[in-house]
Design a protein around this motif. Sequence first.
Motif, mmCIF file in Angstrom:
data_model
loop_
_atom_site.group_PDB
_atom_site.id
_atom_site.type_symbol
_atom_site.label_atom_id
_atom_site.label_comp_id
_atom_site.label_asym_id
_atom_site.label_seq_id
_atom_site.Cartn_x
_atom_site.Cartn_y
_atom_site.Cartn_z
ATOM 1 N N ARG A 5 -45.196 -18.316 -32.353
ATOM 2 C CA ARG A 5 -44.788 -19.340 -32.058
ATOM 3 C C ARG A 5 -44.707 -19.705 -30.430
ATOM 4 N NH1 ARG A 5 -39.489 -23.084 -34.150
ATOM 5 N NH2 ARG A 5 -39.847 -24.788 -32.439
ATOM 6 N N GLY A 8 -48.082 -20.152 -29.048
ATOM 7 C CA GLY A 8 -48.514 -21.368 -29.276
ATOM 8 C C GLY A 8 -48.066 -22.336 -28.418
ATOM 9 N N ALA A 9 -46.766 -22.316 -27.940
ATOM 10 C CA ALA A 9 -45.966 -23.052 -27.077
ATOM 11 C C ALA A 9 -46.653 -22.886 -25.784
ATOM 12 C CB ALA A 9 -44.575 -22.682 -27.085
ATOM 13 N N GLY A 12 -50.014 -24.848 -25.560
ATOM 14 C CA GLY A 12 -49.669 -26.010 -25.325
ATOM 15 C C GLY A 12 -49.303 -26.448 -23.567
ATOM 16 N N SER A 77 -41.881 -33.400 -23.588
ATOM 17 C CA SER A 77 -42.452 -34.237 -24.747
ATOM 18 C C SER A 77 -42.659 -35.627 -24.224
ATOM 19 C CB SER A 77 -41.828 -34.089 -26.136
ATOM 20 O OG SER A 77 -41.791 -32.806 -26.656
ATOM 21 N N VAL A 174 -52.907 -34.439 -28.816
ATOM 22 C CA VAL A 174 -52.793 -33.161 -29.384
ATOM 23 C C VAL A 174 -51.979 -32.237 -28.777
ATOM 24 C CG1 VAL A 174 -54.308 -31.035 -29.849
ATOM 25 C CG2 VAL A 174 -55.186 -33.481 -30.300
ATOM 26 N N VAL A 175 -51.873 -32.157 -27.416
ATOM 27 C CA VAL A 175 -50.902 -31.245 -26.674
ATOM 28 C C VAL A 175 -49.599 -31.923 -26.856
ATOM 29 C CG1 VAL A 175 -50.444 -30.710 -24.092
ATOM 30 C CG2 VAL A 175 -52.890 -30.517 -24.888
ATOM 31 N N THR A 178 -48.160 -30.494 -30.113
ATOM 32 C CA THR A 178 -48.141 -29.063 -30.002
ATOM 33 C C THR A 178 -46.711 -28.555 -29.237
ATOM 34 O OG1 THR A 178 -50.515 -28.624 -29.727
ATOM 35 C CG2 THR A 178 -49.319 -26.840 -29.406
ATOM 36 N N LEU A 182 -43.340 -26.915 -31.061
ATOM 37 C CA LEU A 182 -43.093 -25.365 -30.768
ATOM 38 C C LEU A 182 -42.409 -24.869 -29.719
ATOM 39 C CD1 LEU A 182 -46.974 -24.383 -31.419
ATOM 40 C CD2 LEU A 182 -45.310 -24.256 -33.105
#
Length: 405
Positions: A5, A8-9, A12, A77, A174-175, A178, A182
């Motif tokens: 994870r 993945g972050a 991103g 975000s 998409v980013v 993600t 995550l």
Amino acid sequence: MRRSRAVGALIGLSGGTFLYTTAEALPIGLLLPMAADLAVTPPQVGLLVTVYGAVVMVASVPLTALVRTVPRRRLLSALLAGFVLSTAITVVADDLPLLLAARMATAATHALFWAVVVPAAAELFPPRLRGRVVAVVFAGGTVALALGVPAGTWLGERAGWRISFLAVAALGAVVLATVAALLPSTRPDQGHAARGATPDAGRFWLLVAVAVLATAGAIAAYTYVALFVTEVAGFSAASVGAILLVRGIASVLGILAVATVVDRGPWSVLAATVALQSGSLLALYAFGHRPAVAVGLIAVAGLAFAAFTAALGGLVLQVAPGRSDLAAATVSAAVNVGITAGALIGGLALPGHGVRSTVLIGALLGVVAAVLAVGERRLRPVATTEHRRPDEKPSDAPARSERVS
């Protein structure tokens, strides 16, 4: 937090730097199509880049201070959502004022994103991996210059400039998904990356000076590289894109190379990258009339500057005298000062002294930056200060610092 994870972050967050760098520079490649579609002059379209940089330069520190208590996942975000929205407005803008307003909104989110993304990424992994993590984050921006901007320019020339920005907005969504899914929701004042590992005001401001000078040197030469390769190296205008692609690939290699060594001696790496940049520009000034040599030296200069930015980001987290996000915002503003100053200095020298002078000026600015970086060793050593939360026991701190998040 599981390592998968965390990885993945991190991807991103690196994707975010890719998006912001692409969006910032894309009007340069699409200058003529945008001017024709909007019925304005190319210099007016150029304002989209100039104003963007000015907003980042002025807004980075104040905005970072304003949102200093907002948890990182929520803040990043929101910034990425703002990026998607403002880029979508760019797509539908039918006049220059609306387009300029949308670009200023994107630049405001850019200013905050670059201040927060470095400590947010570093917090995902143990401190011993800090330099490599920062290099991965900065790799997104380097890949944007090597591939993102050329690809966006190619798409815009064939399908229209609005389609290029629409593609960027879609990638932004998409980013955003993600990062929102995550990235841990941590307060910006918590964790090992919240403050400098060895806070040192003197070294920090030295780092800021090096950032301004080295960036100004790189940009003074790079802004007019197309003129250099056609007027000095003797290439045709059609060859410029291929030469810039070679430089972009070399820049990615520079990021990968510095990631393997930066944690062992970040100040030495910083000085070495600036020295390499200056040396390559000096050689380009002297031998740039030889086509093959010119291409090789332009590539080396790109490699060195990309590696420099990665080392710079890691050092911010080491010597930040207070909160690392405010320190990162200050350095981000300093880099934008260097970009503006480098382009201005090169532009002033170009009419009277020719394009070779821009390369020489870039090299000399880099020499001063390298001397300052080497001079860091003369500063008085500062004892390491370990930062803990008030409720954290000393015996717990090492164990916490080795966790993935």
